[in-house]
Design a protein around this motif. Structure first.
Motif, PDB file in Angstrom:
ATOM      1  N   ALA A 130      36.779  38.790  35.223  1.00  0.00           N
ATOM      2  CA  ALA A 130      36.305  39.446  36.443  1.00  0.00           C
ATOM      3  C   ALA A 130      35.884  40.884  36.164  1.00  0.00           C
ATOM      4  CB  ALA A 130      37.387  39.414  37.512  1.00  0.00           C
ATOM      5  N   ALA A 153      34.157  41.626  41.819  1.00  0.00           N
ATOM      6  CA  ALA A 153      34.691  40.306  41.488  1.00  0.00           C
ATOM      7  C   ALA A 153      36.186  40.299  41.714  1.00  0.00           C
ATOM      8  CB  ALA A 153      34.373  39.962  40.036  1.00  0.00           C
ATOM      9  N   ILE A 168      26.117  41.800  40.131  1.00  0.00           N
ATOM     10  CA  ILE A 168      27.467  41.506  40.585  1.00  0.00           C
ATOM     11  C   ILE A 168      28.161  42.813  40.958  1.00  0.00           C
ATOM     12  CG2 ILE A 168      29.696  40.488  39.973  1.00  0.00           C
ATOM     13  CD1 ILE A 168      27.428  38.482  40.066  1.00  0.00           C
ATOM     14  N   ALA A 222      32.842  36.528  43.514  1.00  0.00           N
ATOM     15  CA  ALA A 222      32.187  37.825  43.365  1.00  0.00           C
ATOM     16  C   ALA A 222      31.054  37.978  44.354  1.00  0.00           C
ATOM     17  CB  ALA A 222      31.648  37.965  41.941  1.00  0.00           C
TER      18      ALA A 222
END
Lengths: 347, 635
Positions: free
Chosen positions: A84, A182, A179, A195
């Motif tokens: 993550a 997350a 992104i 995410a």
């Protein structure tokens, strides 16, 4: 129920039935929205999301990806957390100060030590990212600072300098582009990552990610990465989820039909003026829906024919509509000319 | 009774701040932000360093009568502005002044008022009572009752029930009902039929209703009495039993006693005024009110004019209906005619009589011949139609409980008590719990107590008679203290297994009468342009079979029904179309042939289509675009 009894009658108006079956519960939908744990405060559900799907929006209001890890890692929280944090994108301005020196034609990039430490960014990562974004200009690293000198100094140095700085503002230092955040979520002993923002193409390539278990709510992205059939399934799934979340029971076959109609010609197209309805065959059918004048003028210029195949067209003209009972015709086979008196009449 | 006063206004400001204690500086160009802007009747007068203290001091001066009692002061601490208002048009309401948690209306003062030594005006002068306008109210904290006073309060209500407006003050027991129902009751009270004006016989209102036997409510309020509304009552005391009755009172339906209606329950009449004028036309021509002769263009036949007197106006008390003419009138022709060789021909006249609207009927109540403002002769005719309650007419109590008659039952079929009382109206119990109109039940109890005790009852909000008062009275007179009684089924004669809640409730008849709304059509007029059926009850129109309705039929696959609704029963037309060029053709009656005006061929087919489509093609052609209809044999 047998297979044959669950078949719909021939010439049934399945489109209207699907539209009514989806539209009527739509009127009851509450504007109340449900929350995904952790990520992104407000992911649209209910009517707004339904509209988003049907309109085939390029990017949903709040894109979300769900990523599962490869089998051996899926039970380890550490691995998931690591993944993550690797995924979260860090842009250059977040970890470094970008300074322009117009007099010397230089750009100085100075690492913000505290932030960098927090985000796990090191100097060589910054260097790498800068190299990637601006290419072959002269780079000079000295401790925490990185200076960029323009290659060709005679050519409009100021303008180029600015161009580079704007590029650097968006330079990705770390993580997957797009992104934002997350979060690791535990479900039945397994860890997976949710995410905000979506970039399937890059996520699939990451280590420890199970590529067959990545899902996004961005239908167009699914179409681009996995193809039209996947997009069809995504439409069905997203729609079904929305209805289910609202506690409305809609037969899946109505949704299947909708998804099929949206994806039938190889690309996802919206319902409505710019999509399905705008591509109807008959001029009058299109004119009856939206942008009447546009269609009539176009038809006049190109001498378009209307073969009266649709429902709307036939209602306008005043004919029986070619659906249901109006489609059934009674025909009679003309008796064959008698060859011999002996030949028996058919049936 | 205290009063709400709308200011007549002092044109000259009596409150111009002059006193040295409240010195207001003249406006400078630059002003400190902390200074309060002071406005007198909306005009900026200047600035003062402390707005709240000036407001307090001015109020004190008003209470000691140094300032006129019509002055109101409002300090807006958020915007730091002080408004002093002395002008007209402000609605003001009196309150008792409270200081440091103590009412200025002390028991000693109250005693003097009782003895007559002090009047209301005295109290105002003494600063015991003061009037607040809407703005100053924002600076006040007003307690409903004297007991509720805390040190923060500035005033308390003279009478708690005055927090309601005029309409709501007339409703009994609103404090026992839910707020939405009070709102509904208020709006429905305005729709009730009663005696709206005692001179109704001499009035020519375009439309009005008069109830035959209006009654004073058994349970009313202080304000009802103050306003003397019983002189213009709008309702009757119905004996109401609460029980389900065979589904005829489901979903806000009610069962009403046919016999009670026959005895005049809810009976009303509608008065409607028709008018027509002898108009003057340019060129000196004029309408004439007369009985039209058969040579008039548009003569409606002798039958239509049968109620007309010699002067062309109906005689009073004739029973008219349908499209009967009530004023015969002829007008000059719309276009001037040619003058023939033999001088002026007698001009043809046009029929322009006034007739009753279709579907209406009534008795000519009165006729008035007068002069219009323009100086023309004006005839006004008032038609009276008795409106006896029928199935579908709307009734409502004063608690937002409305319903329509679902069944009219003869008295012998109605349930009855052992005393022989049968209800006028049967209300469904499902109307009560979800709506939380406990006031309705309390009124029933109050009505019963009033009837039993022979005395009108008080349902004034916060201070009316209580449930206990009623229970005691009922018990004393041998009735169930909760208002419940054993009833017997009128049809079988059997005792109903449970006690029913029964008692008189004041019901209003609302002016939504089926006879004014009922509408059917199977065939009728069509619009001139589109040939589609007309719209609306007044034009005997059809009910639109809309897009969504159409979708439902398509969804069902009922193509033939779609066709019937949208074509056969609408604007179906048969047009001649040229097989060769796709243009509309025509029939030449001289040669008895169909001809195409474009290509001249006689190869023409009659085609069935909607008239709207024909119009569409016509409009497209008017834009110099030629839409062709290409014909093919049906496969």
């Amino acid at each position: 129920m047998t297979k044959s009894s669950s078949k719909i009658n021939p010439y049934s108006a399945v489109g209207i039935l699907a539209a009514q079956s989806l539209g009527e519960p739509g009127t009851q939908m509450t504007m109340r929205t449900f929350h995904y744990a952790g990520v992104a405060e407000h992911v649209p559900t209910g009517l707004p999301r339904l509209i988003e799907i049907v309109d085939a929006k390029k990017v949903p209001k709040k894109p979300i990806v769900e990523i599962k890890l490869k089998k051996k890692h899926s039970t380890k929280e550490k691995d998931a957390a690591k993944l993550a944090s690797e995924m979260e994108s860090v842009l250059l301005p977040e970890t470094a100060i970008i300074q322009e020196n117009l007099a010397k034609g230089k750009i100085m990039i100075k690492l913000r030590k505290e932030e960098a430490k927090l985000l796990g960014v090191k100097m060589d990562m910054v260097k790498e990212s800068v190299k990637k974004t601006i290419g072959a200009n002269k780079l000079e690293a000295r401790g925490d600072t990185l200076s960029i000198k323009l290659k060709a100094e005679k050519e409009k140095p100021l303008k180029d300098l600015r161009k580079i700085t704007t590029k650097l503002q968006k330079a990705l230092v770390k993580g997957v582009s797009g992104i934002k955040r997350a979060v690791v979520i535990k479900n039945k002993g397994e860890y997976f990552i949710r995410a905000s923002g979506s970039n399937i193409k890059d996520i699939i390539k990451m280590e420890n990610v199970e590529p067959s278990q990545v899902y996004t709510n961005n239908i167009i992205e699914i179409e681009k990465t996995f193809g039209i059939e996947a997009a069809r399934n995504a439409i069905v799934r997203e729609m079904h989820n929305v209805m289910e979340l609202q506690g409305l029971a809609v037969d899946i076959r109505h949704i299947l039909l909708l998804a099929d109609a949206m994806t039938a010609d190889g690309k996802v197209k919206p319902i409505g003026r710019h999509g399905l309805s705008g591509e109807k065959a008959g001029v009058m059918g299109r004119a009856a829906f939206e942008e009447t004048i546009k269609h009539l003028v176009h038809a006049s210029i190109t001498a378009e024919d209307d073969h009266l195949t649709g429902v709307t067209e036939n209602i306008i003209v005043g004919q029986t509509i070619p659906i249901g009972t109006g489609r059934i015709k009674l025909g009679m086979k003309a008796a064959k000319p008698k060859k011999k008196a002996k030949s028996k009449p058919k049936k | 009774m205290e009063r709400v006063i709308i200011m007549a206004g002092k044109m000259k400001s009596p409150a111009k701040p002059k006193a040295s204690s409240t010195k207001v500086q003249k406006a400078k160009k630059t002003e400190k932000k902390s200074n309060t802007a002071v406005y007198l009747n909306g005009n900026l007068m200047g600035f003062h360093p402390d707005g709240s203290s000036i407001a307090a001091r001015m109020r004190e001066k008003r209470r000691t009568n140094e300032l006129n009692y019509e002055t109101n002061i409002f300090h807006n601490s958020r915007t730091n502005e002080l408004f002093i208002n002395t002008d007209r048009g402000r609605v003001r309401k009196p309150y008792v002044v409270v200081e440091e948690g103590k009412s200025r209306l002390t028991p000693e003062i109250l005693e003097k008022v009782r003895s007559g030594a002090l009047s209301w005006e005295h109290l105002v002068k003494m600063g015991v009572i003061e009037y607040l306008d809407a703005e100053e109210e924002e600076n006040s904290l007003i307690a409903l009752n004297e007991e509720d006073i805390t040190p923060d309060h500035t005033h308390f209500e003279v009478l708690p029930s005055t927090i309601f407006g005029v309409t709501a003050s007339v409703l009994p027991y609103p404090e026992h009902n839910s707020a939405p129902r009070i709102t509904m009751a208020c709006s429905m009270a305005k729709q009730s039929l009663g005696l709206y004006a005692v001179n109704f016989n001499h009035r020519f209102d375009t439309r009005s209703y008069i109830m035959y036997y209006p009654q004073e409510p058994l349970v009313s309020t202080d304000l009802y009495k103050t306003l003397q509304l019983k002189k213009k009552a709008a309702g009757q005391n119905f004996v109401v039993a609460i029980t389900a009755y065979e589904g005829y009172n489901m979903g806000d339906g009610t069962v009403v006693s046919r016999s009670a209606i026959d005895r005049g329950l809810g009976r009303a009449m509608m008065l409607k005024t028709y008018e027509t004028e002898e108009r003057l036309y340019p060129g000196g021509q004029k309408d004439k009110i007369e009985v039209p002769t058969p040579d008039v263009v548009g003569y409606r036949g002798e039958e239509s004019y049968r109620f007309l007197d010699e002067d062309g106006i109906v005689y009073p008390e004739s029973r008219v209906g349908g499209k009967d003419v009530i004023v015969g009138k002829t007008s000059p022709p719309r276009f001037l005619e040619e003058i023939s060789v033999f001088g002026v021909v007698e001009e043809k006249k046009r029929e322009s009589s006034l007739s009753l609207k279709s579907g209406e009927k009534g008795i000519i109540d009165s006729v008035m011949v007068t002069e219009a403002p323009s100086g023309n002769r004006l005839v006004k005719i008032k038609v009276r139609s008795p409106k006896i309650p029928e199935v579908g007419d709307k009734f409502a109590s004063r608690h937002g409980q409305k319903g329509v008659i679902g069944l009219m039952l003869k008295q012998e079929d109605m349930p009855f008590t052992s005393d022989g009382i049968s209800p006028d109206l049967i209300l469904n119990p499902h109307a009560i719990p979800s709506r939380m109109t406990a006031g309705h039940l309390l009124e029933t109890l109050g009505g019963k107590a009033a009837a039993v005790g022979g005395m009108l009852r008080d349902g004034t909000p916060f201070s009316g008679d209580t449930e206990d008062d009623y229970a005691e009275l009922l018990k004393k007179n041998g009735f169930d203290e909760h208002g419940e009684e054993w009833l017997y089924d009128g049809i079988t004669g059997k005792k109903i297994k449970v006690k029913l809640f029964i008692g008189p409730v004041y019901y209003q008849r609302l002016h939504h009468l089926v006879s004014n709304k009922m509408h059917v059509r199977s065939r009728g007029p069509v619009q001139m342009l589109t040939l589609q059926p007309t719209e609306g009850r007044a034009r005997e129109g059809g009910l639109r079979f809309g897009e969504m309705e159409r979708d439902c039929l398509i969804g069902y696959g009922a193509s033939m029904v779609v066709r019937e609704r949208l074509l056969e029963e609408s604007d179906k037309t048969i047009q001649l179309v040229c097989n060769n060029c796709g243009m509309f053709a025509y029939h030449d009656y001289v040669k008895n042939k169909d001809v195409c005006p474009l290509c001249g061929t006689e190869d023409i087919s009659p085609i069935e289509m909607s008239y709207a489509f024909k119009l569409l093609l016509g409009e497209i052609r008017s834009l110099f675009v030629f839409p062709r209809i290409v014909l093919r044999d049906k496969a």
